[in-house]
Design an enzyme around this catalytic site. Structure first.
Site, PDB file in Angstrom:
ATOM      1  CE1 TYR A   1      -2.583  -3.032  -8.998  1.00  0.00           C
ATOM      2  CE2 TYR A   1      -2.317  -0.396 -10.076  1.00  0.00           C
ATOM      3  CZ  TYR A   1      -2.396  -1.719 -10.133  1.00  0.00           C
ATOM      4  OH  TYR A   1      -2.211  -2.604 -10.766  1.00  0.00           O
TER       5      TYR A   1
ATOM      6  CE  LYS B   1      -5.655  -3.791  -9.159  1.00  0.00           C
ATOM      7  NZ  LYS B   1      -5.524  -2.845 -11.135  1.00  0.00           N
TER       8      LYS B   1
END
Length: 296
Positions: A135, A163
């Site tokens: 992330y 992500k």
């Protein structure tokens, strides 16, 4: 992880008056996003105020999410903290609770070197059998997963994707370029402005905060793209932009909670010191939600 695809909302975490996790409220949020056709549920993301919850409340949130989702879609559990030790503790908790995958943010507050960040993520991945979704959110943590660092991390067996919550779309494209030969590694949009763009470059989907509020609309971008209806996917993307623009109406991450409360999905207050949007901004939120037929 073959199911790493589609629309995965980082669900908001309803809390009670003592700022502990409200299980019934959390179940309402899960029901709402699942009814909207999402492909996964991400508990304890930044929209979920993970930073504001102690270990027991994080455990409570993961266990309740796993239980209520009941294997209908994969559950991604946040395991993010400043130190490697704490991330490993959270990773083990999530694995014990039955989560399907972990999502791990770059460290906050400190500024590790790339070598230190590599060792950090490697140690977390090595502590669990679960797939790990990286992330990247440099705006919030001030630490960035560079393209060269991602190339190295993508070779770790159970690190399965990233992500990218960044307005640097060129970096997202580079992530996809350097991993395009790795079938098991996926890149997802973390910015709701770039859902269609990420898909067009070969990305697998998105982790979209707006999918808390308008899951069907975000899913529409993905479904239409996958069906080859690019014009329809772009139209849905443009329709989503005004909702994403509302993030500036209040202190992050209150706006999605305020939207859901206005929609009749009670999720309570943000965790202090964050407060609700002003009455003037609430009225503007109502107009945006009405334009999307989310309220009357």
């Amino acid at each position: 992880m073959k199911d790493l695809k589609g629309v995965i909302p980082p669900i908001v975490t309803p809390v009670d008056d003592n700022e502990n996790v409200d299980i019934q409220g959390l179940e309402r949020v899960i029901d709402h996003v699942l009814d909207g056709g999402v492909h996964g549920v991400f508990v304890l993301g930044s929209n979920g105020e993970f930073y504001a919850l102690d270990f027991e409340n994080q455990r409570k949130a993961v266990e309740a999410t796993v239980r209520h989702v009941d294997k209908r879609v994969p559950v991604y559990a946040g395991a993010s903290a400043i130190t490697t030790k704490e991330c490993i503790k959270l990773a083990k908790m999530a694995e014990d609770a039955g989560a399907d995958a972990l999502t791990v943010l770059t460290p906050m507050f400190i500024r590790p070197t790339e070598k230190e960040m590599y060792e950090h993520f490697k140690a977390i991945a090595g502590s669990t059998d679960l797939p790990v979704l990286l992330y990247n959110n440099p705006d919030k943590t001030t630490n960035n997963i560079s393209v060269s660092l991602l190339e190295k991390l993508a070779k770790i067996e159970n690190i399965v994707g990233i992500k990218n919550t960044s307005f640097d779309f060129a970096q997202t494209i580079e992530y996809m370029r350097v991993t395009k030969g790795m079938e098991s590694f996926k890149v997802l949009s973390g910015s709701d402005y770039f859902v269609y763009g990420t898909l067009a470059y070969g990305g697998a989907g998105c982790v979209a905060g707006t999918a808390n509020v308008a899951p069907r609309l975000v899913v529409d971008i993905y479904d239409k793209f996958m069906a080859g209806d690019h014009a329809g996917a772009v139209e849905a993307q443009y329709k989503l932009v005004p909702l994403r623009n509302t993030y500036s109406y209040g202190s992050f991450p209150v706006v999605m909670k305020d939207c859901m409360n206005l929609m009749g999905i009670p999720v309570g207050n943000p965790v202090r010191p964050i407060q609700h949007c002003s009455p003037e901004k609430m009225e503007e939120l109502r107009k945006v939600l009405a334009s999307l037929d989310l309220i009357k």
